[in-house]
Design a protein around this motif. Structure first.
Motif, PDB file in Angstrom:
ATOM      1  N   ALA A  77       0.295  -2.401   6.849  1.00 44.24           N
ATOM      2  CA  ALA A  77      -0.164  -3.679   7.108  1.00 44.24           C
ATOM      3  C   ALA A  77       1.207  -3.813   7.843  1.00 44.24           C
ATOM      4  N   ALA A  78       1.975  -3.634   7.179  1.00 40.90           N
ATOM      5  CA  ALA A  78       3.785  -4.439   7.958  1.00 40.90           C
ATOM      6  C   ALA A  78       3.475  -3.428   9.009  1.00 40.90           C
ATOM      7  N   TRP A  79       3.983  -1.641   8.903  1.00 41.54           N
ATOM      8  CA  TRP A  79       4.395  -1.088   9.793  1.00 41.54           C
ATOM      9  C   TRP A  79       3.554  -1.508  10.921  1.00 41.54           C
ATOM     10  N   GLN A  80       2.079  -2.222  10.946  1.00 40.07           N
ATOM     11  CA  GLN A  80       1.571  -2.040  12.394  1.00 40.07           C
ATOM     12  C   GLN A  80       1.998  -3.297  12.762  1.00 40.07           C
ATOM     13  N   LEU A  81       2.646  -4.242  12.380  1.00 44.55           N
ATOM     14  CA  LEU A  81       3.149  -5.232  12.540  1.00 44.55           C
ATOM     15  C   LEU A  81       4.352  -4.446  13.489  1.00 44.55           C
ATOM     16  N   SER A 127       3.123  -6.058  16.836  1.00 41.97           N
ATOM     17  CA  SER A 127       3.449  -7.341  16.911  1.00 41.97           C
ATOM     18  C   SER A 127       4.859  -7.744  17.727  1.00 41.97           C
ATOM     19  N   LEU A 128       5.780  -6.846  17.004  1.00 44.34           N
ATOM     20  CA  LEU A 128       7.368  -6.805  16.508  1.00 44.34           C
ATOM     21  C   LEU A 128       7.812  -7.070  18.887  1.00 44.34           C
ATOM     22  N   PRO A 129       7.316  -5.942  19.086  1.00 40.55           N
ATOM     23  CA  PRO A 129       7.493  -5.776  20.402  1.00 40.55           C
ATOM     24  C   PRO A 129       7.449  -7.109  21.141  1.00 40.55           C
ATOM     25  N   LEU A 130       6.629  -7.515  21.491  1.00 33.93           N
ATOM     26  CA  LEU A 130       6.446  -8.886  21.973  1.00 33.93           C
ATOM     27  C   LEU A 130       7.357 -10.096  21.462  1.00 33.93           C
ATOM     28  N   ALA A 131       7.004 -10.286  20.935  1.00 35.13           N
ATOM     29  CA  ALA A 131       8.398 -10.743  20.028  1.00 35.13           C
ATOM     30  C   ALA A 131       9.744 -10.425  20.448  1.00 35.13           C
ATOM     31  N   LEU A 174      -1.516  -8.840  18.727  1.00 31.38           N
ATOM     32  CA  LEU A 174      -2.306  -9.954  17.679  1.00 31.38           C
ATOM     33  C   LEU A 174      -3.643  -9.404  16.716  1.00 31.38           C
ATOM     34  N   SER A 175      -3.513  -7.768  17.079  1.00 34.63           N
ATOM     35  CA  SER A 175      -4.739  -6.816  16.083  1.00 34.63           C
ATOM     36  C   SER A 175      -3.794  -6.938  14.873  1.00 34.63           C
ATOM     37  N   PHE A 188      -5.275  -8.161  11.215  1.00 34.04           N
ATOM     38  CA  PHE A 188      -5.195  -7.502  10.114  1.00 34.04           C
ATOM     39  C   PHE A 188      -5.523  -7.651   8.338  1.00 34.04           C
ATOM     40  N   LEU A 189      -4.237  -8.896   8.691  1.00 36.58           N
ATOM     41  CA  LEU A 189      -3.378  -8.851   7.877  1.00 36.58           C
ATOM     42  C   LEU A 189      -3.879  -9.852   6.582  1.00 36.58           C
ATOM     43  N   PRO A 190      -5.301 -10.479   6.754  1.00 39.54           N
ATOM     44  CA  PRO A 190      -6.027 -10.297   6.329  1.00 39.54           C
ATOM     45  C   PRO A 190      -6.988 -10.011   5.097  1.00 39.54           C
TER      46      PRO A 190
END
Length: 364
Positions: free
Chosen positions: A288-292, A296-300, A339-340, A344-346
């Motif tokens: 889950a952390a790697w997916q972030l 997600s990280l590239p956008l920020a 955002l996916s 996915f985190l929950p």
């Protein structure tokens, strides 16, 4: 940060390489060009088997389409201790059909997961040369079963499954359920399916077909009686028994809306996450952390460092190409890619609980 950037780019490029191969090689079900009555007589007899538990909302939409399938010798539904009106609805819709019937299931014996026991009972009652299991929420288009039979025979498969086109009706569903297709197409090169690699053995329980000989070799679902993710376990069991596996995408012929709303997505999909990671909560958390980090990280990070636009673009391109293969109408959802992982985190948190609930049953 430079090392992470390089790792993310390498990861996304590797997935895109596998995806490119599957865009060409991965089969999609098609309707037969032209089949005569004589062609159908030469086809194997088919038992269409439907386990149902609390499917009152789905049956009026999906059961008439199952009844209309050509090439089906018998249609058998099993009421798996439903607490709603599933059995009454099914019997009413089947009224007058000479090939269809509803069975009343018995409670699962100790050690059996409910659906696996329902499928085992259906297999024991079936008479066809091919056993085609289909979930009650799967919508079959005209010619779908014939296409399944034709593709199974073309691939010489003894265990064959179809990944249906995922239908979504809410933002939460759109963020998560397409990941099923993404994992399949970006991590499993189709050619690897026939290799002796246990990790490459996979299947989808939404529509799962067996030859009679293959089913007997596996002793049906008995070998995976306690497995929550029974489809993948069956595929690995079949690989271990030396049986040939086959796969296809459902395309326009096999579609499903597995869960209605984000809450159902969390409850439903989370049941299978921990078994997929071998029961390791640490591995699930790391995934889950790697997916972030990858999506997600590239956008920020791209706000301050323009180089992060590269992995951002690669991630969006990946989801767009998956949609191109599975459902062109869903290509616009590629912009939701960052955002996916957040949505996915929950699911990951829910999956780490010791007990899961689904349709009134508790799974440990």
């Amino acid at each position: 940060m430079t090392l992470l950037f390089r790792a993310v780019v390498a990861f996304l490029l590797a997935k895109l390489a596998t995806l490119t191969v599957n865009l060409i090689q991965f089969p999609v079900l098609r309707t037969a060009d032209c089949r005569t009555p004589a062609d159908r007589r030469e086809s194997p007899t088919v038992s269409l088997l439907v386990p149902m538990r609390n499917e009152a909302e789905n049956l009026p939409r999906t059961l008439p389409a199952m009844l209309a399938q050509l090439g089906v010798t018998e249609l058998v539904l099993l009421d798996d201790e439903s607490t709603d009106s599933s059995s009454d609805i099914a019997n009413a819709l089947l009224d007058g059909s000479p090939i269809a019937r509803v069975m009343v299931g018995t409670p699962p014996p100790p050690g059996w997961v409910g659906k696996n026991w329902a499928c085992q009972q259906l297999g024991n009652a079936a008479s066809g040369q091919l056993l085609v299991y289909c979930d009650a929420d799967v919508l079959l288009a005209e010619g779908a079963v014939e296409a399944v039979v034709r593709e199974l025979l073309r691939q010489c498969a003894e265990v064959f499954s179809v990944f249906p086109r995922q239908l979504t009706g809410s933002l939460g569903e759109a963020l998560v359920t397409p990941l099923i297709d993404d994992v399949l197409l970006c991590f499993l090169p189709f050619g690897l399916l026939s290799a002796d690699v246990p990790a490459a053995a996979t299947a989808n329980g939404s529509l799962l077909a067996f030859t009679r000989a293959g089913y007997a070799e596996l002793d049906g679902f008995a070998g995976v009686r306690g497995e929550i993710v029974e489809d993948v376990a069956l595929a690995r069991h079949a690989r271990g028994a030396g049986l040939r596996l086959g796969l296809a995408l459902g395309g326009d012929l096999v579609r499903t809306r597995m869960y209605c709303g984000y809450r159902e997505v969390v409850t439903g999909l989370s049941r299978g996450l921990l078994p997929v990671t071998g029961g390791s909560r640490l591995l699930l958390g790391a995934a889950a952390a790697w997916q972030l980090a990858a999506y997600s990280l590239p956008l920020a990070a791209s706000v301050r460092q323009r180089r992060w636009l590269l992995p951002l673009a690669l991630g969006v391109a990946e989801r767009a190409l998956v949609a191109l293969k599975c459902d062109r109408a869903r290509m616009w959802q590629a912009v939701l890619t960052p955002l996916s992982p957040i949505a996915f985190l929950p699911l990951a948190v829910q999956a780490m609980r010791r007990q899961q609930q689904w349709k009134g049953r508790t799974y440990s």
